[in-house]
Each structure stands twice: as structure tokens, then as C-alpha cells.
Design a protein around this motif. Sequence first.
Motif, PDB file in Angstrom:
ATOM      1  N   THR A  67     -21.821  16.823 -28.832  1.00 54.10           N
ATOM      2  CA  THR A  67     -22.174  18.190 -28.006  1.00 54.10           C
ATOM      3  C   THR A  67     -23.538  18.540 -28.261  1.00 54.10           C
ATOM      4  O   THR A  67     -24.099  18.970 -27.333  1.00 54.10           O
TER       5      THR A  67
ATOM      6  N   TYR B  60     -17.924  14.578 -25.527  1.00 54.14           N
ATOM      7  CA  TYR B  60     -17.182  13.308 -26.150  1.00 54.14           C
ATOM      8  C   TYR B  60     -17.867  12.064 -25.929  1.00 54.14           C
ATOM      9  O   TYR B  60     -19.003  12.353 -25.378  1.00 54.14           O
TER      10      TYR B  60
ATOM     11  N   GLN C 275     -18.572  15.962 -20.332  1.00 51.64           N
ATOM     12  CA  GLN C 275     -18.465  17.267 -21.025  1.00 51.64           C
ATOM     13  C   GLN C 275     -16.864  18.093 -20.742  1.00 51.64           C
ATOM     14  O   GLN C 275     -16.467  17.653 -19.594  1.00 51.64           O
TER      15      GLN C 275
ATOM     16  N   SER D 133     -13.711  17.219 -28.182  1.00 54.39           N
ATOM     17  CA  SER D 133     -15.167  17.376 -28.402  1.00 54.39           C
ATOM     18  C   SER D 133     -15.723  17.285 -29.781  1.00 54.39           C
ATOM     19  O   SER D 133     -14.676  17.567 -30.672  1.00 54.39           O
TER      20      SER D 133
END
Length: 365
Positions: free
Chosen positions: A249, A223, A202, A244
Motif C-alpha cells: 500500500t 496487493y 489497488q 491489502s
Amino acid sequence: MLTPVRAMLLVAMSLSAASAPAAELPPEAQKQYEASVGKGIQFLAGSQAEDGSWTSQTGPAITALATEALLSHGRTPSDPVVSKALKYIVGFAKPDGGIYLEGSNHRNYETCLSVMCLTKANKDGRYDKLLAGADRFLKKLQWDGEEGHDTASMYYGGAGYGGSERPDLSNTSFLIDALKELGAGADDPAMQRALVFVSRCQNLETEYNTTEFAAKIDDGGFYYTVAAGGQSKAGDTPEGGLRSYGSMTYAGLKSMIFAGVDKDDPRVKAAYDWIQKHYTLDENPGMGAQGQFYYYQVFAKALGAIGVDKVETDGAAHDWRAELVAKLADAQRADGAWVNPNDRWLESDPNLVTAYCLMALSHVR
């Protein structure tokens, strides 16, 4: 007598049934839902090979995903299409407990998908022994001290495809899904090891994530992997941050919820904040059309897991279920299949993509 795995499965099913009220769809969305599901199921029934498989070059993987989709929409193990598929999947069971194509470098991926399918077909306990073996196999594959990776290692707790390559968030998400279906609670050691890896993927600097990438973007999104120097399929920033993107996510958010992270935890709040800022069904945010249908199914599963009915964005409240139904109805072909014009990650395969879409629709309900 109930086996330990069977007992855990019964508890997990009863808790799921008690905590998952049916979602209400607006009348027009309900019609679209029923039509799309009916046509999608009809397509899969017609595209199944004589041996019970779909896209057999992937071993049991796509067959398991398609079969899980059929089971999730009311087909039973005695249904002729499902019965043939289950027989095909079980034929890949190995003495080590895994369920995979001989010589495969995707043993975790194939076994996880097979587990998620077979648990749905196991109400009578027919697969208890096979699932117990798969449980042991998956936990052994997970990167931890047995592979020489302690908690300081960026590999720790993760799962890869199942060869010798580094772990990644997508496959770790599949592992968490499979462990959950096998009855593992949030306090299960394998689940907690996986959470260590997930938290490190994260873009958020916390006590759980002090990696070199955590503060370079710090937007709360996720990612692909923190291992082996780190990688994002959405690319890097000039400063070396890992961008990201949508599918990871949602996978990260879902995984944290399944691993027992509270909705008020900063990690969950930051991930959901990223989702609110990047909410869309027009693409896989950060990736465009790449992996767009994988994105749809993890989008639905994650939002269902966190328990939101509407996603609030700047100036709008999105009924994500109705919007997803409408989007998939519009994208469905006349023959009932879905296909991504962008063929990355096998999404030009109508069997795979139709299974993804039916799974996404199952989480709408």
C-alpha cells in the motif's frame, strides 16, 4: 555539452532541492537519529568485502542499496568505501544497458537499484552514458505492446524481477523510482504505462480499475500483483478478493504520487485512508514480521512523498518521523546492524536490512 539524460537529472535534482524542506525532529529523536545513522554506517563500512561488495551472491543489488544508503547520508563517491562499491557495481554493466549478474532472473530489480545508487554518485556526469543505457534497458523490459500486451492486458505497464515471470507492484515501484531518478516526469510514457498497472493493483473500483478484484474488498489498499490471475502475499478472502497489506500500500501510494496523481485523486485518498486505519510500526500490516524492514523504508519514502508530518488515526496524531526513529533505535543491534528474525525475502541478512534502515532514516530528513 549536456546529454539528454544529464539535463533531465539536473532539472530533477534542482526541483527536488527546491521542494524538500528539512524535517524537524524533537531533540531526543535527533539524538537517536544521529546515533543510529552513525552506528549503521560504521557497520556497513566494516562488513564490506574486499571486492567492494555486500552480499555478492545478489550481484549488484544489495551493494547498490547499501551504497545508496551511504550516499544518502553524506558519503561521497571519493569516500574509499563508496568508491570500491561503485567500481563493483559498474562492473556488472552489460552491452544491452542493464546492470545485473550474468544469467540473472532479476535484471529489472538489480538494474533499478543500481540506477538509484549511481544517479546519486553522478553529479560530475561520470555515469551519463551508463545511465542512458540503463534507461533504455528498463523501458524495454516493461510489459507493453512489444511483449504482446496491450492496455487490456493485466500485465500492461508492469515490471517484474526481470525474467519471464509476470509483473508485480514491488518491482514496478522500483521501476518508477528509477525512472524518476533518471529524470522522467509524470508525463513520460513509461511512467504513465506503469501507472496503469499500479492502479489495477489497488483494492478500489474506479475508472482506472475495473478488474475482477477491484470491488471484492474495496478498502483502498494494495496487493502484490493483478497479473497472472492475481496474487496477494497476505492471502485471499473466501470470496476471492486479494487482501491489502502495508508494504504494497505504501509502495502503491508513493508510485502514484511519483507518476503525477494528485493528492485529491480518489486513488490517493483511498490509499491514505487505508494507511490511517492501519498505521503501525510494530509490523508490516497484514504480513506481521514478514518484510518488516522493507516496509519501513517504503513507509518513510511514501509519507515523505505525500508530504505529511503527522498521520491522524482514531484519537491520535502520529509524528511518524520521530516514531520511526525511536523504533529503529530500539531495534538496532550493538554492532550497528539491523536484522529481522523472520528471514523471508532475505531479511536475515544484516547488510540488506541495515541498508533498508539507513534508507528509511534518510527519508526522515
